[in-house]
Structures are given as structure tokens and as C-alpha cells.
Enzyme design. Structure first.
Site, short mmCIF file in Angstrom:
data_model
loop_
_atom_site.label_atom_id
_atom_site.label_comp_id
_atom_site.label_asym_id
_atom_site.label_seq_id
_atom_site.Cartn_x
_atom_site.Cartn_y
_atom_site.Cartn_z
N LEU A 15 17.61 26.59 5.18
CA LEU A 15 18.16 26.13 6.46
C LEU A 15 18.71 27.29 7.30
CD1 LEU A 15 19.09 23.89 8.37
CD2 LEU A 15 21.10 23.57 6.92
N GLU A 35 11.11 34.29 1.34
CA GLU A 35 11.68 33.14 0.62
C GLU A 35 11.02 33.02 -0.75
OE1 GLU A 35 14.14 30.73 0.74
OE2 GLU A 35 13.18 30.19 -1.16
N TYR A 218 30.71 6.89 0.09
CA TYR A 218 31.49 7.45 -1.02
C TYR A 218 31.71 6.34 -2.03
CZ TYR A 218 32.49 11.71 1.58
OH TYR A 218 32.37 12.91 2.23
N ASP A 306 25.52 29.84 3.08
CA ASP A 306 26.21 29.72 1.79
C ASP A 306 26.46 31.08 1.15
OD1 ASP A 306 26.18 27.01 2.16
OD2 ASP A 306 25.31 26.52 0.21
C1 LIG Z 1 24.57 17.04 -2.09
C2 LIG Z 1 24.79 17.94 -0.90
C3 LIG Z 1 24.83 17.40 0.37
C4 LIG Z 1 25.05 18.24 1.48
N1 LIG Z 1 25.10 17.68 2.72
C5 LIG Z 1 25.31 18.47 3.79
C6 LIG Z 1 25.31 17.91 5.11
O1 LIG Z 1 25.15 16.71 5.28
N2 LIG Z 1 25.48 18.77 6.17
C7 LIG Z 1 25.64 20.11 5.98
O2 LIG Z 1 25.79 20.85 6.99
N3 LIG Z 1 25.63 20.67 4.75
C8 LIG Z 1 25.47 19.89 3.67
N4 LIG Z 1 25.40 20.44 2.43
C9 LIG Z 1 25.50 21.92 2.30
C10 LIG Z 1 24.15 22.56 2.60
O3 LIG Z 1 23.14 22.01 1.78
C11 LIG Z 1 24.20 24.07 2.40
O4 LIG Z 1 25.33 24.60 3.06
C12 LIG Z 1 22.94 24.72 3.00
O5 LIG Z 1 21.78 24.23 2.41
C13 LIG Z 1 23.01 26.23 2.81
O6 LIG Z 1 21.83 26.79 3.33
P1 LIG Z 1 21.50 28.33 3.09
O7 LIG Z 1 20.20 28.55 3.79
O8 LIG Z 1 22.68 29.16 3.44
O9 LIG Z 1 21.36 28.48 1.52
P2 LIG Z 1 20.26 27.86 0.52
O10 LIG Z 1 19.80 26.54 1.01
O11 LIG Z 1 20.84 27.94 -0.84
O12 LIG Z 1 19.04 28.85 0.65
C14 LIG Z 1 19.03 30.14 0.12
C15 LIG Z 1 17.57 30.50 -0.08
O13 LIG Z 1 17.47 31.88 -0.41
C16 LIG Z 1 16.39 32.03 -1.31
N5 LIG Z 1 16.60 33.30 -2.00
C17 LIG Z 1 17.69 33.69 -2.72
N6 LIG Z 1 17.54 34.95 -3.15
C18 LIG Z 1 16.33 35.37 -2.70
C19 LIG Z 1 15.60 36.59 -2.83
N7 LIG Z 1 16.12 37.65 -3.48
N8 LIG Z 1 14.38 36.67 -2.25
C20 LIG Z 1 13.85 35.63 -1.57
N9 LIG Z 1 14.50 34.44 -1.43
C21 LIG Z 1 15.72 34.33 -1.98
C22 LIG Z 1 16.49 30.81 -2.20
O14 LIG Z 1 15.23 30.51 -2.79
C23 LIG Z 1 16.92 29.73 -1.21
O15 LIG Z 1 15.84 28.99 -0.70
C24 LIG Z 1 25.21 19.64 1.30
C25 LIG Z 1 25.15 20.18 0.01
C26 LIG Z 1 24.94 19.35 -1.07
C27 LIG Z 1 24.90 19.95 -2.45
#
Ligand SMILES: Cc1cc2nc3c(=O)[nH]c(=O)nc-3n(C[C@H](O)[C@H](O)[C@H](O)COP(=O)(O)OP(=O)(O)OC[C@H]3O[C@@H](n4cnc5c(N)ncnc54)[C@H](O)[C@@H]3O)c2cc1C
Length: 545
Positions: A15, A35, A218, A306
Site C-alpha cells: 500500500l 517488491e 468488534y 509501517d
Molecule cells: C487486520 C488488520 C486490519 C487493518 N485495517 C486497516 C484499515 O482499515 N485501515 C488502515 O489504514 N490500516 C489498516 N491496517 C494497517 C495496514 O494494513 C498497514 O498499516 C499497511 O498495510 C502498511 O502498509 P506498508 O506498505 O507500509 O507495509 P506492508 O503492507 O507490510 O508492505 C511492506 C512490503 O515490503 C515488502 N518487502 C519487505 N522487505 C523487502 C525487500 N527487502 N525487498 C522487496 N520487498 C520487500 C514486503 O513483501 C511487503 O509487501 C490493518 C492491519 C491489520 C493487521
């Protein structure tokens, strides 16, 4: 070994990484995203999208398609409530209608769309605008020096290793961020307070919904505490489980050794029905934490999403906060890479984003404790604040903001009260352009924008002269008044909504944040505007046209 160059390497194409790619491409910078996974998200994960995130999507031209896809999955304006189970007693409404009481502050609305539907939309727009995406590709090592970052990428199938040289790198590599780890940046906060699971299931649970429009449910009962999200036509969804058993003696390790049979029993407890046919599709383990990285920048590397902050899902803020990180860094990187801003502009990322993110993390934690885990309550827990200031009212104090006589802003404000104070999100006001109703927000997104009041002729002329003098793209608009070129202001509210007299002016950054404001026409000159731009862009003077 093949060697390639890119202005920005984005590690992680979920995302936040995909949003960063889209936003950089929107600013005509073509990043490379790598990715590890073979494609975009296969699980629903985040779904609640705030108005601010929808405003960002509006800027890059995907708001409409996001709304259409959301309609396929969710009934709009649903409620968020607590119940004993889907069939059991209803305990409390946290939000009765997702958009109640917030429609006036934005042209965009809150909605739900799962990551599995949203990410392909981000991806196709990012590619359309020129971003390069490589899936099944892992960044395996990196080192930075004074001029850039050198990283090695390994294709998961072929094993081919490619060396990539970039000017900057964005670490959007998730909660366990290997990049953050390698940089030795600590996470500060509450640590892990539950080993949670998400149980994805299929099965017709529509009868249990009883036509109630519930976006998040919830569940709190003697077996478990967690939450459901179920998609239309209510034949698939997930139950996230945070802890088991008695609230006085909770078992917060749900994931260790969780067998499918036990997961099914938990699901049935949440549904409150022993007979409805349901099948478990997948079980995902994750740690519930509420932590913020000590730093968001290390030299030429920026943490986003994250990787920079992890929070419990309560409130639906996690992914949204990450999109706002990407929105903040993208225009800054673009202007620095184009030679129109000084590198110190990049140093404003951390002081702008970190306080906003830390506050959001704490608010998500307080919601988690209040809604799901009262046993964690403590005296130092932040009191819960309204969602709106968290979503749209975070304010920035940094070198990229020129405070006016009202002084620096608080960390957050009700967006209805901010009145375009420098450092706050520029307010939404409905205006007319060429006979069509638009929002003031539609004037922002790519360039700087100078908005002048209905009697702001001195600033209008100064703004036009400044736009001629500098290479920095500056759009100049008069709002209201009788001049033929002015945008119509049917409510005649522009000056009061933007906290100026009718002769004043407001300078808005490409991310829609107010950077400078003159309340009256006193001191109107092109030099005053170019001096403000230079200050915001961390330059001694702006680049001449
Ligand atoms: C059950 C649940 C419900 C949620 N609901 C919500 C919601 O309704 N609204 C909201 O805003 N947030 C929600 N969240 C939080 C949200 O899912 C996360 O904050 C968000 O997905 C974080 O996105 P990101 O891209 O930062 O990290 P991630 O989605 O963890 O993506 C990181 C990516 O980096 C890749 N990666 C890592 N290291 C490497 C590397 N060395 N080389 C290549 N690729 C790599 C991984 O494969 C991964 O795809 C929820 C979380 C959970 C658990």
C-alpha cells in the site's frame, strides 16, 4: 552484473510503497519499486480509507475508480460497533454512520476498500505515469554514500542479481523493516501487546448480518476479543482475534500453535452460530504493537508506512498514515531532484511526519485499549480524541512552513478551526471554475498555488510576476470578486474560511498544506512571494526562470 540507475528506489510495493511510486510519478519522477511478492496484495488487510487519503487519491485521478470498486465490496456509510457476536447482543456504537458529521470538511468521503482491490488501482496509475515496478524482486543489500544509495536486487525465480544506483531510497518495507533494522533505528512505544491472528473465511453469513450496515464489528465475549470485517455479498471476510478467555486473565498469545480446528471454533464463537457453513481460507499471524521509529530519515533513506510506525488496527489509521508519509516526501523529493529545492527540504520530512505519526499511533493504542483490551488501561494512556483531527487536522511545524503573526500551530486542530494557518491543511470550500463546481482542494496537488481574496489585486499581480520570475511552478488564483478571471465563490466565504481579509493571500504547497499567508495586501510584492518560496524550499533564493 547488470547495473541500472533510478532517481528513487522504493523498497516494498504494498500500500505505502505503491502510493509513494504513484505520487512521485505524478510529480514526473520515475521511481523503481521492488517488491518481494509476485503481485499486489492477495488478502484484504487494510480497508478503512480516510477523507485525507481520498483527497490524495483525488489529486492523482483515481478517486472515482476507488469509489466504484468500494461499492462492489461495501455498503457505504456503514457503522462501527461492538457486539457479543454477530447474532448476539449489540453492545455499543463507536461510529453510527461513517460519514456523519464530516461531509462539510472535504469533497471526499471516508470509505472501505480492501488492499486487494485498492493496490491494483494504485499500481496501474503508477505505471501509467511512468513508475517502474519489479515484483518477485528482493532488495538484498544496500549502502549509502554522499551522492546516493547503491543496492543489490535479487530476482526470486531467476536468482539474477542487479545493482541499482539511486539518489534516494524509500523504505516502505513494512513493520519488520530490514532497512530500519540495518540502519539501527529503534522503535519506541508500547512494544508487542498481543500475538494476534486474522482468520480469513468463506461462507454465507448474510443471514447473520440481518440487513444491518456494519463496516466493522468488534466482538467481545467470554471466548475472545477481536473484530470482523465482511464484504458484500457477505460470503467472505475475516475475524481478527486479539486475545482469548477472561478479561481479568486474558491469553494474549492467540497465534502460537493455533490449529485450524481451534480457529474454526473461534470463528463460530464470533459469528454466534454453530451451524452456518463456513470454511477457513487462511490464517495470518501478526503482532499488535504501537511503536514509532526514533527517526524517519537516515541520510538519503526515508522510512514510510509501517516501517516508520506500527499501530493496532483500531481506528483504521495504519495504512492511511503511511499514505500521508508518501504524500509528504514525494513532492519534496521531486523538487530536490529537479534542482528547484535545497536538500534541506528533505530534512523537514521527519519533523513534519514523526509527531503526526506518533500521535496517531497513541490514538490507535487508546482505541485498542478502550474497545478491545481494557486490562491495558494505564494513567499515561492518551485520552481518545475525535477521529477528524487525527485524519485531517495534523499540523506541520518545520522549515518548510513560514509561520504568520498567529505563531506556530499546535500539533493538531479541528480542520474546521484551522482557517488556513500556515502548517495546516488548506480548507475545503466549494467554488466554481468555468461554471463547474469544484473544491478549493482541486487547485492543489502538483504546483504551488497562491490563492488571493476577492479584493486581492495587489497580490494577484505580485503572484503573476513571481510566477514569471521563477522556475518553480506557481499557479495564481483569485477567489471571488467581480474580475472576469476570478473563480466564483458562491458562498462568499473564501476570505473567512482562509483566515484573511478580502485583500489577503495564501500560499499552498503541492501537498495541500498552507506554507505562508498574508492577511492583508500590505507588503504585496513579487519579492515577498519569491522570498517565501525560497524559505519553504530551503534555498537562499528561488531559481530564476
Ligand atoms: C487486520 C488488520 C486490519 C487493518 N485495517 C486497516 C484499515 O482499515 N485501515 C488502515 O489504514 N490500516 C489498516 N491496517 C494497517 C495496514 O494494513 C498497514 O498499516 C499497511 O498495510 C502498511 O502498509 P506498508 O506498505 O507500509 O507495509 P506492508 O503492507 O507490510 O508492505 C511492506 C512490503 O515490503 C515488502 N518487502 C519487505 N522487505 C523487502 C525487500 N527487502 N525487498 C522487496 N520487498 C520487500 C514486503 O513483501 C511487503 O509487501 C490493518 C492491519 C491489520 C493487521
Amino acid at each position: 552484473m547488470p547495473e541500472i540507475e533510478t532517481p528513487v528506489l522504493i523498497v516494498g510495493g504494498s500500500l505505502v510503497g505503491m502510493s509513494a511510486a504513484l505520487l512521485l510519478a505524478h510529480h514526473a519522477i520515475r521511481p523503481l519499486v521492488v517488491e518481494h511478492h509476485r503481485g499486489t496484495a492477495i488478502h484484504p488487510r487494510a480497508a478503512m480509507i480516510t477523507q485525507r487519503t481520498m483527497e490524495v487519491f483525488r489529486t492523482v485521478g483515481i478517486e472515482q475508480v476507488v469509489m466504484q470498486k468500494s461499492d462492489e465490496q461495501f455498503v457505504q456509510d456503514g457503522a462501527i460497533m461492538a457486539l457479543e457476536s454477530l447474532t448476539g447482543k449489540e453492545l455499543a456504537f463507536f461510529i453510527a454512520n461513517l460519514n456523519e458529521g464530516v461531509r462539510d470538511i472535504s469533497p471526499s468521503l471516508r470509505l472501505f476498500i480492501t488492499q486487494s482491490l485498492l493496490e491494483p488501482l494504485l499500481k496501474s496509475r503508477a505505471e501509467e505515469l511512468g513508475a517502474e515496478l519489479r515484483f518477485a524482486t528482493e532488495m538484498v543489500s544496500f549502502a549509502q554514500d554522499a551522492d546516493g544509495v547503491t543496492a543489490e536486487l535479487r530476482h526470486r525465480d531467476t536468482g539474477e542479481v542487479t545493482r541499482v544506483r539511486s539518489k534516494y531510497m524509500i523504505a516502505a518495507d513494512g513493520a519488520h523493516s530490514p532497512i530500519r533494522e540495518k540502519l539501527g533505528i529503534r522503535m519506541l512505544g508500547h512494544g508487542v501487546f498481543s500475538k494476534s491472528v486474522t482468520i480469513y473465511f468463506k461462507g454465507d453469513v448474510a443471514p447473520l448480518m440481518r440487513n444491518r450496515n456494519l463496516s466493522v464489528m468488534y466482538v467481545v465475549n467470554p471466548t475472545l476479543s477481536g473484530f470482523f470485517r465482511i464484504e458484500k455479498p457477505f460470503t467472505s471476510g475475516f475475524l481478527a482475534v486479539h486475545w482469548l478467555g477472561d478479561v481479568k486473565n486474558p491469553d494474549t498469545d492467540v497465534s502460537t500453535g493455533l490449529a485450524e480446528e481451534r480457529a474454526l471454533a473461534l470463528l463460530r464463537s464470533g459469528l454466534g452460530d454453530e451451524n452456518v457453513p463456513v470454511k477457513i481460507e487462511n490464517i495470518m499471524n501478526w503482532d499488535a504493537t504501537a511503536d514509532t521509529a526514533e527517526h524517519f530519515q537516515d541520510g538519503r533513506i526515508f522510512l514510510a508506512g509501517d516501517a516508520a510506525h506500527v499501530m493496532p488496527p483500531s481506528g483504521g489509521f495504519g495504512g492511511n498514515t503511511g499514505v500521508q508519509d508518501a504524500h509528504n516526501i514525494a513532492w519534496k523529493l521531486a523538487l530536490v531532484l529537479k534542482g528547484l529545492a535545497g536538500p534541506d527540504l528533505l530534512a523537514t520530512y521527519e519533523p513534519e511526519r514523526r509527531p503526526a505519526c506518533e500521535f496517531t499511533v497513541e490514538q490507535a493504542y487508546s482505541r485498542y485499549v478502550t474497545r478491545s483490551a481494557p486490562y491495558l488501561r494505564s494513567d499515561d494512556m492518551q485520552p481518545i480524541e475525535n477521529d477528524l483531527p487525527i485524519e485531517c487536522g495534523y499540523c506541520y511545524n518545520s522549515a518548510a512552513i513560514v509561520p504568520d503573526s498567529d505563531g506556530p500551530l499546535p500539533a493538531r486542530m479541528d480542520p474546521r478551526e484551522s482557517k488556513a494557518r500556515p502548517g495546516s491543511r488548506a480548507p475545503h470550500l466549494e467554488i466554481e471554475k468555468n461554471g463547474a463546481r469544484i473544491s478549493t482542494l482541486d487547485l492543489f496537488g502538483r504546483n504551488f498555488a497562491l490563492l488571493v481574496g476577492p479584493e486581492g489585486k495587489p497580490w494577484l499581480e505580485s503572484g503573476r510576476a513571481a510566477a514569471q520570475q521563477t522556475k518553480v511552478a506557481l499557479d495564481v488564483w483569485q477567489i471571488g470578486g467581480r474580475e472576469g478571471h476570478a473563480l466564483r465563490d458562491p458562498s462568499a466565504q473564501f476570505a473567512s474560511a482562509y483566515g484573511i481579509s478580502p485583500s489577503g493571500a495564501v500560499l499552498v504547497r503541492p501537498d495541500g498544506f498552507v506554507a505562508w499567508r498574508a492577511k492583508t495586501s500590505s507588503g504585496a510584492s513579487a519579492e515577498a512571494i519569491t522570498a517565501a518560496l525560497a524559505s519553504i524550499l530551503c534555498l537562499a533564493r528561488v531559481k530564476s526562470a
